[in-house]
Motif scaffolding. Structure first.
Motif, PDB file in Angstrom:
ATOM      1  N   GLU A   5       0.820  -1.208   0.000  1.00 39.52           N
ATOM      2  CA  GLU A   5       0.000   0.000   0.000  1.00 39.52           C
ATOM      3  C   GLU A   5       0.856   1.263   0.000  1.00 39.52           C
ATOM      4  N   ASP A   6       2.059   1.159   0.593  1.00 36.10           N
ATOM      5  CA  ASP A   6       2.977   2.291   0.627  1.00 36.10           C
ATOM      6  C   ASP A   6       4.399   1.767   0.749  1.00 36.10           C
ATOM      7  N   ALA A   7       5.331   2.459   0.110  1.00 37.11           N
ATOM      8  CA  ALA A   7       6.739   2.072   0.159  1.00 37.11           C
ATOM      9  C   ALA A   7       7.573   3.320   0.409  1.00 37.11           C
ATOM     10  N   VAL A   8       8.481   3.245   1.376  1.00 35.81           N
ATOM     11  CA  VAL A   8       9.324   4.393   1.736  1.00 35.81           C
ATOM     12  C   VAL A   8      10.776   3.948   1.755  1.00 35.81           C
ATOM     13  N   ARG A   9      11.617   4.653   1.019  1.00 30.44           N
ATOM     14  CA  ARG A   9      13.053   4.357   1.006  1.00 30.44           C
ATOM     15  C   ARG A   9      13.752   5.280   1.995  1.00 30.44           C
ATOM     16  N   THR A  10      14.621   4.717   2.814  1.00 27.48           N
ATOM     17  CA  THR A  10      15.310   5.478   3.850  1.00 27.48           C
ATOM     18  C   THR A  10      16.793   5.610   3.513  1.00 27.48           C
ATOM     19  N   GLY A  11      17.339   6.812   3.647  1.00 29.35           N
ATOM     20  CA  GLY A  11      18.781   6.989   3.460  1.00 29.35           C
ATOM     21  C   GLY A  11      19.246   7.014   2.035  1.00 29.35           C
ATOM     22  N   GLU A  12      18.320   7.017   1.084  1.00 30.75           N
ATOM     23  CA  GLU A  12      18.663   7.125  -0.336  1.00 30.75           C
ATOM     24  C   GLU A  12      19.679   6.083  -0.782  1.00 30.75           C
ATOM     25  N   GLY A  13      19.606   4.903  -0.186  1.00 29.49           N
ATOM     26  CA  GLY A  13      20.466   3.813  -0.616  1.00 29.49           C
ATOM     27  C   GLY A  13      21.917   3.931  -0.199  1.00 29.49           C
ATOM     28  N   LYS A  14      22.212   4.815   0.765  1.00 32.09           N
ATOM     29  CA  LYS A  14      23.614   5.028   1.156  1.00 32.09           C
ATOM     30  C   LYS A  14      24.180   3.845   1.933  1.00 32.09           C
ATOM     31  N   VAL A  15      23.352   3.142   2.671  1.00 30.62           N
ATOM     32  CA  VAL A  15      23.805   1.954   3.406  1.00 30.62           C
ATOM     33  C   VAL A  15      23.168   0.729   2.762  1.00 30.62           C
ATOM     34  N   PRO A  16      23.973  -0.259   2.347  1.00 34.27           N
ATOM     35  CA  PRO A  16      23.415  -1.430   1.673  1.00 34.27           C
ATOM     36  C   PRO A  16      22.494  -2.231   2.592  1.00 34.27           C
ATOM     37  N   PRO A  17      21.560  -2.964   2.014  1.00 36.78           N
ATOM     38  CA  PRO A  17      20.687  -3.814   2.826  1.00 36.78           C
ATOM     39  C   PRO A  17      21.464  -4.976   3.427  1.00 36.78           C
ATOM     40  N   MET A  18      20.997  -5.443   4.560  1.00 39.21           N
ATOM     41  CA  MET A  18      21.597  -6.606   5.208  1.00 39.21           C
ATOM     42  C   MET A  18      21.224  -7.863   4.418  1.00 39.21           C
ATOM     43  N   THR A  19      22.208  -8.648   4.049  1.00 43.34           N
ATOM     44  CA  THR A  19      21.944  -9.935   3.406  1.00 43.34           C
ATOM     45  C   THR A  19      22.200 -11.050   4.411  1.00 43.34           C
ATOM     46  N   TYR A  20      21.634 -12.186   4.123  1.00 41.20           N
ATOM     47  CA  TYR A  20      21.802 -13.341   5.004  1.00 41.20           C
ATOM     48  C   TYR A  20      23.281 -13.729   5.079  1.00 41.20           C
ATOM     49  N   ALA A  21      23.979 -13.655   3.939  1.00 37.66           N
ATOM     50  CA  ALA A  21      25.405 -14.000   3.909  1.00 37.66           C
ATOM     51  C   ALA A  21      26.213 -13.032   4.767  1.00 37.66           C
ATOM     52  N   TYR A  22      25.914 -11.724   4.658  1.00 38.95           N
ATOM     53  CA  TYR A  22      26.622 -10.717   5.452  1.00 38.95           C
ATOM     54  C   TYR A  22      26.381 -10.953   6.933  1.00 38.95           C
ATOM     55  N   TYR A  23      25.156 -11.272   7.281  1.00 42.30           N
ATOM     56  CA  TYR A  23      24.792 -11.536   8.674  1.00 42.30           C
ATOM     57  C   TYR A  23      25.623 -12.678   9.252  1.00 42.30           C
ATOM     58  N   HIS A  24      25.825 -13.729   8.464  1.00 42.33           N
ATOM     59  CA  HIS A  24      26.591 -14.881   8.937  1.00 42.33           C
ATOM     60  C   HIS A  24      28.099 -14.629   8.894  1.00 42.33           C
ATOM     61  N   GLN A  25      28.578 -14.100   7.761  1.00 47.18           N
ATOM     62  CA  GLN A  25      30.019 -14.008   7.545  1.00 47.18           C
ATOM     63  C   GLN A  25      30.657 -12.827   8.267  1.00 47.18           C
ATOM     64  N   VAL A  26      29.950 -11.704   8.376  1.00 52.22           N
ATOM     65  CA  VAL A  26      30.517 -10.509   8.991  1.00 52.22           C
ATOM     66  C   VAL A  26      30.020 -10.319  10.422  1.00 52.22           C
ATOM     67  N   LYS A  27      28.732 -10.535  10.633  1.00 53.76           N
ATOM     68  CA  LYS A  27      28.148 -10.333  11.956  1.00 53.76           C
ATOM     69  C   LYS A  27      28.218 -11.583  12.834  1.00 53.76           C
ATOM     70  N   ASN A  28      28.636 -12.701  12.253  1.00 55.61           N
ATOM     71  CA  ASN A  28      28.748 -13.963  13.001  1.00 55.61           C
ATOM     72  C   ASN A  28      27.394 -14.355  13.603  1.00 55.61           C
ATOM     73  N   GLY A  29      26.327 -14.136  12.820  1.00 57.71           N
ATOM     74  CA  GLY A  29      24.983 -14.394  13.312  1.00 57.71           C
ATOM     75  C   GLY A  29      24.560 -15.848  13.186  1.00 57.71           C
ATOM     76  N   THR A  30      23.497 -16.185  13.908  1.00 54.46           N
ATOM     77  CA  THR A  30      22.890 -17.508  13.829  1.00 54.46           C
ATOM     78  C   THR A  30      21.403 -17.327  13.557  1.00 54.46           C
ATOM     79  N   GLU A  31      20.674 -18.431  13.357  1.00 57.04           N
ATOM     80  CA  GLU A  31      19.253 -18.341  13.120  1.00 57.04           C
ATOM     81  C   GLU A  31      18.492 -19.230  14.092  1.00 57.04           C
ATOM     82  N   PRO A  32      17.258 -18.849  14.428  1.00 57.11           N
ATOM     83  CA  PRO A  32      16.453 -19.661  15.343  1.00 57.11           C
ATOM     84  C   PRO A  32      15.928 -20.902  14.628  1.00 57.11           C
TER      85      PRO A  32
END
Length: 217
Positions: free
Chosen positions: A134-161
């Motif tokens: 119904e509505d879409a809003v872009r924040t920061g004009e694309g200056k910071v890339p979106p978080m990807t699942y690979a980045y979350y695991h490889q850089v942030k050392n994240g896990t999943e439930p």
């Protein structure tokens, strides 16, 4: 079957935010949200049957999709991913605003979609919600890339439930003693020094469980 093959697929990370019948904001972290049509703009969201958010999307028929960015606080991902909204105020200490009756994160996102449910399909463990934007809003004009699942695991050392579509139980490798979060499975990596020397108020960076609850293995 080599289940790690699924890790080579492309995923993002999102917080789905909803409201309870009493108007309380809550939500959950998901990694499966994608566009399927442009006219009308429609997304598909995969949400585990066990998630309280699944129940609320069904009841209200509306949801906000927050697109997480690479600079999001890791605690946001863990806080919305490893705790149930039935028992926890997930928006406590999380900056947000209400837009069109839905909570929207104000930090750590690239943008958001306000959506209404137009269909759903059931699998054995998840509901695939079809939602029209119904509505879409872009924040920061694309200056910071979106978080990807690979980045979350490889850089942030994240896990999943365990409720995540991509969850794979990790093999236990014989190793030295380690300290493990009993809620989300996070393993302290020693980056802050010996675990015993961490401050008493230190918490799991993913789900905020206190240091005292960590298990020595």
């Amino acid at each position: 079957m080599d289940t790690k093959t699924f890790f080579d697929m492309s995923y993002g990370l999102f917080v789905l935010s909803v409201v309870t019948p009493e108007g309380k904001p809550t939500g959950c972290t998901v990694n499966t949200a994608f566009q399927i049509t442009s006219t009308p703009p429609t997304l598909a969201l995969s949400v585990n049957h066990q998630n309280y958010t699944n129940e609320l999307i069904r009841k209200t028929g509306r949801v906000c999709v927050n697109i997480l960015s690479q600079n999001v606080d890791i605690g946001i991902i863990g806080g919305f991913g490893f705790r149930s909204g039935r028992d926890n105020d997930k928006f406590a200490n999380v900056p947000y605003v209400m837009e069109q009756g839905l909570p929207v994160l104000t930090e750590g996102i690239c943008g958001h979609f306000i959506c209404k449910v137009v269909g759903e399909t059931e699998t054995s463990t998840h509901t695939i919600f079809l939602v029209e934007v119904e509505d879409a809003v872009r924040t920061g004009e694309g200056k910071v890339p979106p978080m990807t699942y690979a980045y979350y695991h490889q850089v942030k050392n994240g896990t999943e439930p365990p409720t995540a579509p991509t969850f794979v139980a990790k093999e236990e490798a014989p190793a030295a003693e380690k300290y493990v979060c009993p809620v989300c499975g996070y393993i302290y990596d020693g980056s802050g020094g010996p675990f015993e020397d961490l401050p008493g108020d230190w918490k799991c960076p993913l789900c905020k469980v206190p240091k005292a609850r960590f298990e020595k293995r």
